[in-house]
Design a protein around this motif. Sequence first.
Motif, PDB file in Angstrom:
ATOM      1  N   THR A  49       0.829  -1.208   0.000  1.00  0.00           N
ATOM      2  CA  THR A  49       0.000   0.000   0.000  1.00  0.00           C
ATOM      3  C   THR A  49       0.855   1.245   0.000  1.00  0.00           C
ATOM      4  O   THR A  49       0.568   2.233  -0.677  1.00  0.00           O
ATOM      5  CB  THR A  49      -0.932   0.005   1.224  1.00  0.00           C
ATOM      6  N   ASP A  50       1.973   1.228   0.779  1.00  0.00           N
ATOM      7  CA  ASP A  50       2.873   2.378   0.792  1.00  0.00           C
ATOM      8  C   ASP A  50       3.471   2.619  -0.589  1.00  0.00           C
ATOM      9  O   ASP A  50       3.600   3.757  -1.038  1.00  0.00           O
ATOM     10  CB  ASP A  50       4.007   2.137   1.799  1.00  0.00           C
ATOM     11  N   GLN A  51       3.841   1.538  -1.267  1.00  0.00           N
ATOM     12  CA  GLN A  51       4.427   1.697  -2.605  1.00  0.00           C
ATOM     13  C   GLN A  51       3.408   2.248  -3.587  1.00  0.00           C
ATOM     14  O   GLN A  51       3.725   3.114  -4.412  1.00  0.00           O
ATOM     15  CB  GLN A  51       4.960   0.341  -3.090  1.00  0.00           C
ATOM     16  N   VAL A  52       2.163   1.785  -3.498  1.00  0.00           N
ATOM     17  CA  VAL A  52       1.124   2.305  -4.379  1.00  0.00           C
ATOM     18  C   VAL A  52       0.885   3.770  -4.114  1.00  0.00           C
ATOM     19  O   VAL A  52       0.747   4.595  -5.027  1.00  0.00           O
ATOM     20  CB  VAL A  52      -0.174   1.488  -4.187  1.00  0.00           C
ATOM     21  N   ALA A  53       0.826   4.139  -2.796  1.00  0.00           N
ATOM     22  CA  ALA A  53       0.569   5.532  -2.453  1.00  0.00           C
ATOM     23  C   ALA A  53       1.692   6.431  -2.928  1.00  0.00           C
ATOM     24  O   ALA A  53       1.494   7.621  -3.176  1.00  0.00           O
ATOM     25  CB  ALA A  53       0.386   5.673  -0.930  1.00  0.00           C
ATOM     26  N   SER A  54       2.932   5.860  -3.062  1.00  0.00           N
ATOM     27  CA  SER A  54       4.067   6.685  -3.463  1.00  0.00           C
ATOM     28  C   SER A  54       4.210   6.788  -4.967  1.00  0.00           C
ATOM     29  O   SER A  54       4.532   7.838  -5.499  1.00  0.00           O
ATOM     30  CB  SER A  54       5.363   6.105  -2.856  1.00  0.00           C
ATOM     31  N   THR A  55       3.982   5.665  -5.688  1.00  0.00           N
ATOM     32  CA  THR A  55       4.323   5.649  -7.107  1.00  0.00           C
ATOM     33  C   THR A  55       3.165   5.292  -8.027  1.00  0.00           C
ATOM     34  O   THR A  55       3.308   5.389  -9.239  1.00  0.00           O
ATOM     35  CB  THR A  55       5.462   4.632  -7.338  1.00  0.00           C
ATOM     36  N   GLY A  56       2.043   4.844  -7.493  1.00  0.00           N
ATOM     37  CA  GLY A  56       0.964   4.377  -8.338  1.00  0.00           C
ATOM     38  C   GLY A  56       0.248   5.499  -9.051  1.00  0.00           C
ATOM     39  O   GLY A  56       0.442   6.681  -8.782  1.00  0.00           O
ATOM     40  N   GLY A  57      -0.593   5.095 -10.031  1.00  0.00           N
ATOM     41  CA  GLY A  57      -1.396   6.057 -10.737  1.00  0.00           C
ATOM     42  C   GLY A  57      -2.634   6.443  -9.962  1.00  0.00           C
ATOM     43  O   GLY A  57      -2.834   6.033  -8.811  1.00  0.00           O
ATOM     44  N   PHE A  58      -3.499   7.221 -10.640  1.00  0.00           N
ATOM     45  CA  PHE A  58      -4.685   7.751  -9.953  1.00  0.00           C
ATOM     46  C   PHE A  58      -5.584   6.635  -9.459  1.00  0.00           C
ATOM     47  O   PHE A  58      -6.004   6.632  -8.288  1.00  0.00           O
ATOM     48  CB  PHE A  58      -5.452   8.657 -10.928  1.00  0.00           C
ATOM     49  N   TRP A  59      -5.893   5.657 -10.301  1.00  0.00           N
ATOM     50  CA  TRP A  59      -6.809   4.595  -9.892  1.00  0.00           C
ATOM     51  C   TRP A  59      -6.176   3.683  -8.848  1.00  0.00           C
ATOM     52  O   TRP A  59      -6.884   3.092  -8.023  1.00  0.00           O
ATOM     53  CB  TRP A  59      -7.246   3.785 -11.104  1.00  0.00           C
ATOM     54  N   ASP A  60      -4.837   3.583  -8.874  1.00  0.00           N
ATOM     55  CA  ASP A  60      -4.169   2.836  -7.808  1.00  0.00           C
ATOM     56  C   ASP A  60      -4.338   3.534  -6.459  1.00  0.00           C
ATOM     57  O   ASP A  60      -4.545   2.894  -5.425  1.00  0.00           O
ATOM     58  CB  ASP A  60      -2.677   2.677  -8.120  1.00  0.00           C
TER      59      ASP A  60
ATOM     60  N   VAL B 131      -8.349   5.131  13.260  1.00  0.00           N
ATOM     61  CA  VAL B 131      -8.764   5.658  11.963  1.00  0.00           C
ATOM     62  C   VAL B 131      -7.752   6.673  11.446  1.00  0.00           C
ATOM     63  O   VAL B 131      -7.343   6.641  10.268  1.00  0.00           O
ATOM     64  CB  VAL B 131     -10.168   6.283  12.072  1.00  0.00           C
ATOM     65  N   ILE B 132      -7.331   7.594  12.320  1.00  0.00           N
ATOM     66  CA  ILE B 132      -6.350   8.600  11.903  1.00  0.00           C
ATOM     67  C   ILE B 132      -5.023   7.943  11.532  1.00  0.00           C
ATOM     68  O   ILE B 132      -4.354   8.351  10.576  1.00  0.00           O
ATOM     69  CB  ILE B 132      -6.143   9.634  13.025  1.00  0.00           C
ATOM     70  N   HIS B 133      -4.636   6.907  12.265  1.00  0.00           N
ATOM     71  CA  HIS B 133      -3.391   6.199  11.948  1.00  0.00           C
ATOM     72  C   HIS B 133      -3.477   5.532  10.570  1.00  0.00           C
ATOM     73  O   HIS B 133      -2.505   5.552   9.808  1.00  0.00           O
ATOM     74  CB  HIS B 133      -3.108   5.149  13.026  1.00  0.00           C
ATOM     75  N   GLN B 134      -4.625   4.953  10.244  1.00  0.00           N
ATOM     76  CA  GLN B 134      -4.812   4.337   8.927  1.00  0.00           C
ATOM     77  C   GLN B 134      -4.721   5.397   7.823  1.00  0.00           C
ATOM     78  O   GLN B 134      -4.056   5.178   6.791  1.00  0.00           O
ATOM     79  CB  GLN B 134      -6.163   3.631   8.872  1.00  0.00           C
ATOM     80  N   LEU B 135      -5.370   6.535   8.017  1.00  0.00           N
ATOM     81  CA  LEU B 135      -5.315   7.609   7.020  1.00  0.00           C
ATOM     82  C   LEU B 135      -3.898   8.178   6.912  1.00  0.00           C
ATOM     83  O   LEU B 135      -3.440   8.527   5.821  1.00  0.00           O
ATOM     84  CB  LEU B 135      -6.305   8.712   7.388  1.00  0.00           C
ATOM     85  N   TRP B 136      -3.219   8.254   8.057  1.00  0.00           N
ATOM     86  CA  TRP B 136      -1.841   8.738   8.040  1.00  0.00           C
ATOM     87  C   TRP B 136      -0.937   7.810   7.241  1.00  0.00           C
ATOM     88  O   TRP B 136      -0.061   8.242   6.487  1.00  0.00           O
ATOM     89  CB  TRP B 136      -1.339   8.870   9.467  1.00  0.00           C
ATOM     90  N   GLY B 137      -1.150   6.511   7.371  1.00  0.00           N
ATOM     91  CA  GLY B 137      -0.362   5.559   6.605  1.00  0.00           C
ATOM     92  C   GLY B 137      -0.565   5.706   5.111  1.00  0.00           C
ATOM     93  O   GLY B 137       0.318   5.376   4.321  1.00  0.00           O
ATOM     94  N   PHE B 138      -1.730   6.232   4.703  1.00  0.00           N
ATOM     95  CA  PHE B 138      -1.999   6.423   3.271  1.00  0.00           C
ATOM     96  C   PHE B 138      -1.307   7.672   2.729  1.00  0.00           C
ATOM     97  O   PHE B 138      -0.776   7.661   1.616  1.00  0.00           O
ATOM     98  CB  PHE B 138      -3.512   6.523   3.050  1.00  0.00           C
ATOM     99  N   ILE B 139      -1.321   8.770   3.510  1.00  0.00           N
ATOM    100  CA  ILE B 139      -0.794  10.032   2.987  1.00  0.00           C
ATOM    101  C   ILE B 139       0.680  10.248   3.320  1.00  0.00           C
ATOM    102  O   ILE B 139       1.343  11.051   2.661  1.00  0.00           O
ATOM    103  CB  ILE B 139      -1.610  11.235   3.518  1.00  0.00           C
ATOM    104  N   SER B 140       1.232   9.538   4.315  1.00  0.00           N
ATOM    105  CA  SER B 140       2.605   9.801   4.751  1.00  0.00           C
ATOM    106  C   SER B 140       3.662   9.555   3.681  1.00  0.00           C
ATOM    107  O   SER B 140       4.675  10.269   3.657  1.00  0.00           O
ATOM    108  CB  SER B 140       2.924   8.977   5.999  1.00  0.00           C
ATOM    109  N   PRO B 141       3.503   8.572   2.760  1.00  0.00           N
ATOM    110  CA  PRO B 141       4.552   8.389   1.743  1.00  0.00           C
ATOM    111  C   PRO B 141       4.754   9.605   0.846  1.00  0.00           C
ATOM    112  O   PRO B 141       5.822   9.743   0.229  1.00  0.00           O
ATOM    113  CB  PRO B 141       4.056   7.181   0.932  1.00  0.00           C
TER     114      PRO B 141
END
Length: 278
Positions: A5-16, A112-122
């Motif tokens: 998930t971290d790799q997708v959030a960092s390098t993936g496209g829009f739909w990823d 919940v905030i920790h989960q959202l943080w894991g998505f935006i932190s990369p």
Amino acid sequence: MTDDTDQVASTGGFWDHVEALRGVLLRCAVTVVVMAAVLFAVMPWIFDNIILAPCRDDFPLYRWLGALSARWGGDDLNGFKVELINIRLASQFFIHMSTSLWLAVALAFPIVIHQLWGFISPGLYDNEKRGARRAFLAGNAMFYIGVSTGYFLVFPLTLRFLAQYKVSEMVPNQISLDSYMDNFLVLILVMGIIFELPLVCWMLGRMGLLTRDFFTTYRRHAIVALMALAAVVTPTGDPFTLMVVFLPVYLLWESGAMLVSPRAPSNDRLTAEGLPPR
């Protein structure tokens, strides 16, 4: 948060990114639902020992006030009791469900905030991550301090005053369960949100949008505005409840002023901290 998930959030496209966000939101929803189910099972105990505790004279604040009154030769404050009634057929069932959900949201808030943080932190720089971590810890701490203040101070004082207040001895107070829960949830959750004020002031100060001069210049305006805010968020319009809510909010305002720099940071400092220049 997984490495994929971290790799997708960092390098993936829009739909990823959309797919990764959907997974995060799904995990958040599952967490809240599971916690709500657990709370639903133990809700009778929670009601008897926590939610309805301010209705009895053995509540900690009442005991402390009673000891203080006895020490100074005041009136006896023992014997306080509120008996709730239910006037709608399905109220107890729906209150059982809604209270389980609200408590689940409040308890699962850090997860919940920790989960959202894991998505935006990369997508953040290292210095931004450090600031966000401190804000995350401070925000959660202040939220629960506010909830505790609402539960142990604001709501019991409000309940004790209003439950004993009578416009005439010919009109007894009969408090419904719906009215009690509306006041309980509103006051406690609103106090939790209001206690985030110092954190918001600190963040705006870090961004160069707020200085201590603002608090000095607009202190009188703030008193009026906070008084109006307290009047809006309190479920009743009596002066006692108004002041009980206003005083903690005003102390938070002054705390926010102490956390803000006396002068705006320079553009060089903002750039060094990874923040956009003014």
